[in-house]
Scaffold this active site. Structure first.
Site, PDB file in Angstrom:
ATOM      1  N   THR A 152       0.800  -1.133  -0.055  1.00  0.00           N
ATOM      2  CA  THR A 152       0.016  -0.048  -0.028  1.00  0.00           C
ATOM      3  C   THR A 152       0.927   1.243  -0.024  1.00  0.00           C
ATOM      4  O   THR A 152       1.975   1.089   0.298  1.00  0.00           O
ATOM      5  CB  THR A 152      -0.858   0.179   1.267  1.00  0.00           C
ATOM      6  OG1 THR A 152      -0.133  -0.041   2.445  1.00  0.00           O
ATOM      7  CG2 THR A 152      -1.716  -1.056   1.392  1.00  0.00           C
ATOM      8  N   GLU A 188      -5.756  -3.885  -0.933  1.00  0.00           N
ATOM      9  CA  GLU A 188      -6.433  -4.808  -0.148  1.00  0.00           C
ATOM     10  C   GLU A 188      -7.398  -5.688  -0.862  1.00  0.00           C
ATOM     11  O   GLU A 188      -7.769  -6.719  -0.196  1.00  0.00           O
ATOM     12  CB  GLU A 188      -6.838  -4.277   1.120  1.00  0.00           C
ATOM     13  CG  GLU A 188      -5.598  -3.906   2.026  1.00  0.00           C
ATOM     14  CD  GLU A 188      -5.307  -2.399   2.110  1.00  0.00           C
ATOM     15  OE1 GLU A 188      -5.509  -1.919   0.956  1.00  0.00           O
ATOM     16  OE2 GLU A 188      -4.537  -1.849   2.822  1.00  0.00           O
ATOM     17  N   LYS A 195     -14.050  17.305  10.745  1.00  0.00           N
ATOM     18  CA  LYS A 195     -14.944  17.329  12.043  1.00  0.00           C
ATOM     19  C   LYS A 195     -15.074  18.777  12.592  1.00  0.00           C
ATOM     20  O   LYS A 195     -14.210  19.512  12.987  1.00  0.00           O
ATOM     21  CB  LYS A 195     -14.196  16.636  13.239  1.00  0.00           C
ATOM     22  CG  LYS A 195     -14.258  15.200  12.639  1.00  0.00           C
ATOM     23  CD  LYS A 195     -13.349  14.430  13.351  1.00  0.00           C
ATOM     24  CE  LYS A 195     -12.921  12.959  12.727  1.00  0.00           C
ATOM     25  NZ  LYS A 195     -11.642  13.078  12.247  1.00  0.00           N
ATOM     26  N   TRP A 216     -19.642  16.083  11.141  1.00  0.00           N
ATOM     27  CA  TRP A 216     -18.851  15.802   9.779  1.00  0.00           C
ATOM     28  C   TRP A 216     -19.027  16.550   8.530  1.00  0.00           C
ATOM     29  O   TRP A 216     -20.284  16.468   8.064  1.00  0.00           O
ATOM     30  CB  TRP A 216     -18.732  14.363   9.680  1.00  0.00           C
ATOM     31  CG  TRP A 216     -18.310  13.366  10.638  1.00  0.00           C
ATOM     32  CD1 TRP A 216     -17.510  13.833  11.685  1.00  0.00           C
ATOM     33  CD2 TRP A 216     -18.193  11.942  10.638  1.00  0.00           C
ATOM     34  NE1 TRP A 216     -17.108  12.520  12.378  1.00  0.00           N
ATOM     35  CE2 TRP A 216     -17.499  11.686  11.690  1.00  0.00           C
ATOM     36  CE3 TRP A 216     -18.432  10.981   9.719  1.00  0.00           C
ATOM     37  CZ2 TRP A 216     -17.197  10.181  11.926  1.00  0.00           C
ATOM     38  CZ3 TRP A 216     -18.379   9.739  10.034  1.00  0.00           C
ATOM     39  CH2 TRP A 216     -17.474   9.165  11.052  1.00  0.00           C
TER      40      TRP A 216
HETATM   41  P1  ADP Z   1      -3.218   2.767  -1.100  1.00  0.00           P
HETATM   42  O1  ADP Z   1      -1.969   2.070  -1.845  1.00  0.00           O
HETATM   43  O2  ADP Z   1      -3.282   4.147  -0.427  1.00  0.00           O
HETATM   44  O3  ADP Z   1      -3.948   1.691  -0.299  1.00  0.00           O
HETATM   45  P2  ADP Z   1      -5.065   2.425  -2.930  1.00  0.00           P
HETATM   46  O4  ADP Z   1      -4.983   2.392  -4.332  1.00  0.00           O
HETATM   47  O5  ADP Z   1      -5.501   1.026  -2.408  1.00  0.00           O
HETATM   48  O6  ADP Z   1      -4.052   3.146  -2.415  1.00  0.00           O
HETATM   49  O7  ADP Z   1      -6.311   3.011  -2.478  1.00  0.00           O
HETATM   50  C1  ADP Z   1      -7.682   2.792  -1.825  1.00  0.00           C
HETATM   51  C2  ADP Z   1      -8.463   3.859  -1.531  1.00  0.00           C
HETATM   52  O8  ADP Z   1      -8.834   4.865  -2.762  1.00  0.00           O
HETATM   53  C3  ADP Z   1      -9.796   3.421  -1.061  1.00  0.00           C
HETATM   54  O9  ADP Z   1      -9.857   3.121   0.366  1.00  0.00           O
HETATM   55  C4  ADP Z   1     -10.666   4.740  -1.283  1.00  0.00           C
HETATM   56  O10 ADP Z   1     -10.352   5.740  -0.299  1.00  0.00           O
HETATM   57  C5  ADP Z   1     -10.227   5.304  -2.437  1.00  0.00           C
HETATM   58  N1  ADP Z   1     -10.846   4.981  -3.725  1.00  0.00           N
HETATM   59  C6  ADP Z   1     -10.783   4.166  -4.505  1.00  0.00           C
HETATM   60  N2  ADP Z   1     -11.644   3.860  -5.404  1.00  0.00           N
HETATM   61  C7  ADP Z   1     -12.556   5.042  -5.195  1.00  0.00           C
HETATM   62  C8  ADP Z   1     -13.544   5.395  -5.985  1.00  0.00           C
HETATM   63  N3  ADP Z   1     -13.992   5.202  -6.959  1.00  0.00           N
HETATM   64  N4  ADP Z   1     -14.122   6.618  -5.560  1.00  0.00           N
HETATM   65  C9  ADP Z   1     -13.781   7.153  -4.229  1.00  0.00           C
HETATM   66  N5  ADP Z   1     -12.661   6.852  -3.588  1.00  0.00           N
HETATM   67  C10 ADP Z   1     -11.974   5.676  -4.089  1.00  0.00           C
END
Ligand code: ADP
Length: 550
Positions: free
Chosen positions: A186, A331, A438, A443
């Site tokens: 990640t 994940e 916040k 929120w």
């Molecule tokens: P990282 O390497 O930071 O884990 P990821 O590529 O796994 O990056 O990112 C996952 C996150 O990206 C999700 O938990 C969410 O917050 C955001 N995300 C992914 N797809 C979308 C979407 N279609 N709309 C909004 N947020 C998204």
């Protein structure tokens, strides 16, 4: 009583064998790092993957070894995908946009033996190598003609020379389908990056899901261009789903700007693609400025961050491209949801359809979703109750690689996203747990505010952050990038937003910037913005758009 059907393992090598037999002369087109286009077929891919498997075995790769790649989307990277995983070793795709120290951390943590890399990343690998004494071989993914005259890397090997010394006879081994196939870390915006270790089984099941009609809907008649990098979450599984379905595959190498992508799409007859919203923004701006429209490209899977409704509308109305909004994360392999409206929505007007499509969509079969309150109780599926999104399924992480802490809560993976789910199962992300603002105990969704702002025709990008406020704890600040040649000031933008969000949600300040900081996976780095503007609302003359308690 067990069923009496064959228990054949789901192995990634079978995709390659299938493509070699069924789609042997279907083309793969790849942009080399030095710029030329290279083309060959699935037959050639299968043959060269076997040669590479032999070459890597000669370098000591064994079952369970970790082999790292630092590479663009190109044919050699694709060969490594199959040669490494197909042999029972683990392909560790590394993000070359990481800092040298972070990269050294993940190479050491993964205990990589061999590193395969594109010439773009030679300086980075030279910087990292002294920090990674465990790496036994460095292979530059090029031919002799493009090898550097000298390098700080002792015994640097040439990929094409290695292949040339090997025959193409190799039998892919059979093993348990739960064997690890690839590893992706990640981005680690908080703490050290965490490794997600995919298996053959999880990746194969994910490929079936990616192929389905409401996700990428892949067919032998498709030409697919993954803009999403092969160095992050396996380019969302396209390198596996394309050979599964016999699609022509177009790999764009390092050229990801709007003009280059458009040219490649037109030249190769690309029908579908996948990428993060910033890529589509670049493409849309290019096409608009040149008065162009794609002639073959018809649909695109978009995810990684929220796709603004205005961009979904632009793609549909100006460019005739259907945007399929998906949600997922490292994940989750990453496919979790898809946002194609249901049959009953056909009667909605265009704007209502775009609004639906801008939500993150319903769980694809295989993935279960729920939202929970802070005590872990499931919230109603009413489209209003927001809580942390939890996910479960056969291609969702169960433990992090060498993880100290369990990844799961009661058997579900907590995503760190805040979302609602409605009665149709449509999920909508309202924020990241770490990004939500916040204000006075309530929120404010940074994503909703960004979507409202980006709908203004003068804005190219928008990021809303929560900034410390003496009275309200936190208040929203909007950082905005104008489109070239467009003008707008703070008052006009706030007036525009005033018609779209509650008054107490209005940003306390609008900061116009030339660009926003982008992270290694093409997402806006809100943490950098939060640090930069941390005290901007703590001066003496602070006023707020909240006149009464929110
Ligand atoms: P990282 O390497 O930071 O884990 P990821 O590529 O796994 O990056 O990112 C996952 C996150 O990206 C999700 O938990 C969410 O917050 C955001 N995300 C992914 N797809 C979308 C979407 N279609 N709309 C909004 N947020 C998204």
């Amino acid at each position: 009583m067990f069923g009496l059907m064959m228990d054949r393992p789901l192995l990634l090598s079978s995709l390659l064998e299938h493509a070699e037999q069924q789609y042997s002369d279907v083309e793969i087109v790849s942009r080399e790092t030095h710029g030329d286009l290279f083309r060959y077929t699935y037959r050639d891919l299968a043959r060269r993957a076997r040669q590479l498997a032999n070459a890597l075995a000669a370098l000591g790769m064994a079952s369970g070894s970790r082999v790292a790649t630092l590479a663009w989307n190109n044919h050699r990277h694709l060969e490594a995908y199959f040669a490494v995983s197909g042999s029972g070793a683990v392909l560790h795709t590394c993000n070359p946009r990481l800092h040298a120290e972070q990269l050294a951390y993940i190479l050491n943590h993964a205990e990589d033996d061999i590193v395969l890399f594109d010439s773009t990343f030679l300086p980075l690998v030279e910087a990292v190598a002294p920090m990674c004494p465990g790496i036994r071989a460095f292979v530059l993914m090029t031919d002799e003609a493009h090898m550097p005259a000298q390098s700080k890397l002792q015994g640097l090997l040439c990929y094409e020379t290695l292949l040339a010394t090997q025959g193409d006879a190799f039998t892919w081994p059979e093993f348990d389908e739960r064997t690890a196939s690839s590893l992706c870390f990640t981005s680690g915006t908080t703490g050290n990056p965490k490794g997600v270790l995919y298996s053959h089984r999880s990746t194969m099941l994910h490929s079936f899901a990616l192929t389905m009609p409401d996700t990428l809907s892949l067919s032998v008649r498709d030409c697919v261009l993954p803009v999403v990098p092969m160095f992050h979450v396996n380019a969302w599984g396209i390198p596996y789903a394309a050979p599964m379905n016999g699609c022509k595959l177009v790999l764009p190498g390092p050229r990801l700007d709007g003009a280059s992508l458009f040219e490649l799409m037109e030249a190769e007859g690309v029908t579908c693609s996948a990428g993060v919203p910033t890529i589509w923004l670049g493409l849309a701006q290019f096409m608009e400025s040149q008065g162009l429209k794609p002639s073959t490209m018809r649909r695109s899977v978009v995810g990684g961050s929220a796709m603004p409704q205005s961009l979904i509308r632009d793609f549909a109305e100006k460019f005739d491209v259907e945007v399929r909004h998906c949600w997922g994360m490292t994940e989750t392999s990453p496919l979790g949801t898809q946002g194609v409206p249901l049959a009953k929505h056909a009667a909605l007007d265009a704007e209502q359809q775009y609004a639906l499509r801008s939500k993150q969509g319903r769980a694809v079969f295989g993935v279960q979703l729920k939202v929970v309150d802070i005590d872990g109780n499931a919230l109603p599926r009413d489209g209003k109750s927001a809580g942390e999104l939890m996910v479960r399924g056969p291609w969702i992480v169960s433990e992090y690689f060498k993880g100290e802490k369990p990844a799961l809560r009661d058997g579900w993976f907590p995503t760190g996203d805040i979302a609602t789910i409605d009665a149709d199962g449509t999920m909508q992300i309202t924020d990241r747990v770490k990004d939500v603002i916040k204000s006075g105990g309530e929120w404010i969704s940074s994503i909703d505010l960004e979507n409202a702002a980006i709908a203004h025709p003068a804005l190219a990008m928008a990021a809303v952050i929560g900034v410390k406020h003496p009275k309200w704890d936190e208040r929203p600040v909007l950082c905005a990038v104008k489109k070239p040649g467009h003008e707008i000031d703070e008052a006009a933008l706030l007036e525009f937003l005033g018609g779209k969000v509650a008054k107490w949600w209005l940003p306390d300040q609008v900061i116009f910037v030339d660009s926003l900081p982008m992270g290694a996976t093409g997402k806006i780095q809100k943490m950098d913005l939060r640090q930069k503007y941390a005290d901007i609302l703590c001066g003496d003359a602070v006023t707020s758009n909240v006149s009464t308690s929110p």
